[in-house]
Design a protein around this motif. Structure first.
Motif, short mmCIF file in Angstrom:
data_model
loop_
_atom_site.label_atom_id
_atom_site.label_comp_id
_atom_site.label_asym_id
_atom_site.label_seq_id
_atom_site.Cartn_x
_atom_site.Cartn_y
_atom_site.Cartn_z
N ASP A 1 0.89 -1.15 0.00
CA ASP A 1 0.00 0.00 0.00
C ASP A 1 0.93 1.21 0.00
N ILE A 2 0.98 1.94 -1.11
CA ILE A 2 1.99 2.98 -1.31
C ILE A 2 1.44 4.36 -0.96
N GLN A 3 2.04 5.01 0.03
CA GLN A 3 1.62 6.32 0.49
C GLN A 3 2.81 7.27 0.56
N SER A 4 2.53 8.53 0.84
CA SER A 4 3.55 9.58 0.73
C SER A 4 4.28 9.85 2.04
N HIS A 5 5.56 10.19 1.89
CA HIS A 5 6.40 10.57 3.02
C HIS A 5 7.13 11.88 2.69
N GLY A 6 6.54 12.64 1.75
CA GLY A 6 7.19 13.85 1.28
C GLY A 6 8.08 13.54 0.09
N ASN B 1 2.09 13.56 -6.85
CA ASN B 1 2.08 13.45 -8.31
C ASN B 1 3.04 12.38 -8.81
N GLU B 2 4.24 12.34 -8.25
CA GLU B 2 5.26 11.38 -8.69
C GLU B 2 4.85 9.94 -8.38
N LEU B 3 4.31 9.72 -7.20
CA LEU B 3 3.90 8.36 -6.83
C LEU B 3 2.73 7.89 -7.68
N ARG B 4 1.81 8.77 -7.96
CA ARG B 4 0.67 8.40 -8.80
C ARG B 4 1.08 8.22 -10.26
N LYS B 5 2.07 8.97 -10.69
CA LYS B 5 2.61 8.80 -12.04
C LYS B 5 3.26 7.43 -12.18
N CYS B 6 3.97 7.00 -11.13
CA CYS B 6 4.64 5.70 -11.14
C CYS B 6 3.64 4.54 -11.20
N THR B 7 2.48 4.72 -10.59
CA THR B 7 1.53 3.60 -10.41
C THR B 7 0.20 3.82 -11.12
N HIS B 8 0.13 4.78 -12.03
CA HIS B 8 -1.16 5.25 -12.57
C HIS B 8 -2.04 4.13 -13.13
N ASP B 9 -1.46 3.20 -13.89
CA ASP B 9 -2.27 2.15 -14.52
C ASP B 9 -2.66 1.04 -13.55
N LEU B 10 -2.04 0.99 -12.38
CA LEU B 10 -2.35 -0.02 -11.37
C LEU B 10 -3.27 0.52 -10.28
N ASP B 11 -3.59 1.81 -10.37
CA ASP B 11 -4.32 2.47 -9.27
C ASP B 11 -5.41 3.38 -9.83
N PRO B 12 -6.42 2.80 -10.48
CA PRO B 12 -7.46 3.62 -11.12
C PRO B 12 -8.24 4.50 -10.14
N GLN B 13 -8.34 4.08 -8.87
CA GLN B 13 -9.08 4.87 -7.87
C GLN B 13 -8.20 5.88 -7.15
N GLN B 14 -6.95 5.93 -7.52
CA GLN B 14 -5.98 6.86 -6.94
C GLN B 14 -5.93 6.78 -5.41
N LYS B 15 -5.81 5.55 -4.92
CA LYS B 15 -5.62 5.36 -3.48
C LYS B 15 -4.15 5.58 -3.10
N VAL B 16 -3.26 5.41 -4.08
CA VAL B 16 -1.85 5.68 -3.84
C VAL B 16 -1.67 7.16 -3.49
N ALA B 17 -0.81 7.42 -2.50
CA ALA B 17 -0.49 8.79 -2.08
C ALA B 17 -1.72 9.59 -1.67
N SER B 18 -2.64 8.93 -0.96
CA SER B 18 -3.80 9.61 -0.39
C SER B 18 -3.60 9.92 1.09
N HIS B 19 -2.55 9.31 1.67
CA HIS B 19 -2.28 9.47 3.10
C HIS B 19 -0.81 9.83 3.27
N PHE B 20 -0.46 10.44 4.40
CA PHE B 20 0.85 11.05 4.54
C PHE B 20 1.47 10.75 5.90
N ALA B 21 2.77 10.45 5.90
CA ALA B 21 3.54 10.31 7.15
C ALA B 21 4.56 11.44 7.20
N TYR B 22 4.54 12.20 8.30
CA TYR B 22 5.45 13.34 8.43
C TYR B 22 6.90 12.86 8.55
N PRO B 23 7.81 13.33 7.69
CA PRO B 23 9.23 12.97 7.84
C PRO B 23 9.75 13.38 9.22
N TYR B 24 10.47 12.49 9.86
CA TYR B 24 10.99 12.68 11.22
C TYR B 24 9.86 12.80 12.25
#
Length: 309
Positions: free
Chosen positions: A180-185, A208-231
């Motif tokens: 499950d791929i999400q954003s960390h900045g 944008n970059e994470l969704r670009k990497c996975t666009h055809d595998l993630d039609p509902q755009q669940k990738v990079a919908s949630h965020f973990a604060y660095p540090y």
């Protein structure tokens, strides 16, 4: 002549409401114990890289956060045997926002947990993915892990000695249903120290970059919908901007999530994990009934069942 007055000692009247208040408190506590479901307390564990063995140590301070592969497999196997429910970030979002009532049927029987890995180390592909495949083959159950990724540090063709995942390796784990791929900045920067312009860049370009990497595998755009604060670094300003682009935010504060006390879905707590912690110590962070002997006993019982089948 001096007169001395003796005043009678007046005892305060006994409160007739005291027994009643105790009874009310007892009923409230009993109600909470009876009606809270298994998803009231949800442990979210924050790992980083996965090393081959305890002697394979990265010679950096951050190396303390990388967990031994053998111990990790033992830990995950314990969770499988004990019927834990491996939450995705969207599963947790639905639980916290009560958007999906179908999950309520699982709460009585299932014990939810989230396993997350930060920073996108390549060992999540080389050392973790084989464990996930092996355990799925052995138990017929899939473990989903949440990866909080910095796409700005992903391996790119021509990179020298990169320790990070590539886009293709992310895609492979996602396609097979393990990631499950999400954003960390974008570049793992302390967001509290950035200008508004650079803060937005870290948040938006990462998505944008994470969704670009996975666009055809993630039609509902669940990738990079949630965020973990660095540090784990955040403040009111950072939280405000994160809420513009993401559905929830994760801390790294070594606390356990209790839904009854969570006031803000952009302050979801996570338990930190270091390589010094044994499997026993790790489990005891969230399972107070844990008996180390039970790991061996349960594995033996599982093998007997398979043999009989």
């Amino acid at each position: 002549m001096t007169y001395s007055k003796t005043h009678p000692v007046v005892k305060p009247p006994k409160s007739k409401n005291l027994p009643l208040s105790l009874a009310v408190s007892f009923i409230i506590i009993l109600f909470l114990l009876i009606f809270q479901d298994n998803a009231t307390v949800i442990p979210i564990l924050g790992f980083h890289g996965v090393i081959n063995n305890k002697n394979s140590v990265i010679q950096l301070e951050q190396g303390k956060m990388h967990y031994p592969q053998k111990d990790l497999e033992k830990f995950l196997e314990y969770l499988l045997i004990n019927d834990y429910w491996f939450l995705s970030s969207h599963d947790l979002y639905e639980i916290l926002s009560n958007q999906n009532h179908r999950h309520s049927d699982f709460f009585v029987k299932k014990k939810p947990i989230m396993i997350s890995f930060d920073d996108g180390y390549r060992t999540v592909y080389t050392n973790l993915l084989p464990i996930l495949k092996r355990l799925e083959k052995k138990y017929g159950k899939k473990i989903k892990v949440v990866l909080f990724i910095n796409p700005g540090t992903l391996y790119k063709k021509g990179s020298v000695n990169s320790t990070n995942l590539s886009c293709q390796e992310l895609r492979e784990g996602l396609q097979q249903g393990f990631y499950d791929i999400q954003s960390h900045g974008l570049n793992h920067k302390n967001l509290t120290r950035l200008s508004n312009k650079n803060l937005i860049k870290e948040l938006l370009e990462s998505q944008n970059e994470l969704r670009k990497c996975t666009h055809d595998l993630d039609p509902q755009q669940k990738v990079a919908s949630h965020f973990a604060y660095p540090y784990g670094a955040y403040n009111e300003r950072v939280q405000k901007y994160v809420s513009k682009y993401y559905l929830s935010g994760y801390l790294y504060n070594n606390k356990i999530l209790n839904r009854n006390f969570l006031k803000n879905q952009y302050e979801i707590p996570r338990l930190s994990v270091s390589r010094q912690e044994s499997v026993k110590t790790l489990i005891e962070k969230f399972d107070t009934t844990f008996d180390e002997k039970s790991i061996f006993d349960q594995k033996v019982n599982q093998e007997k069942i398979k043999t009989e089948e």
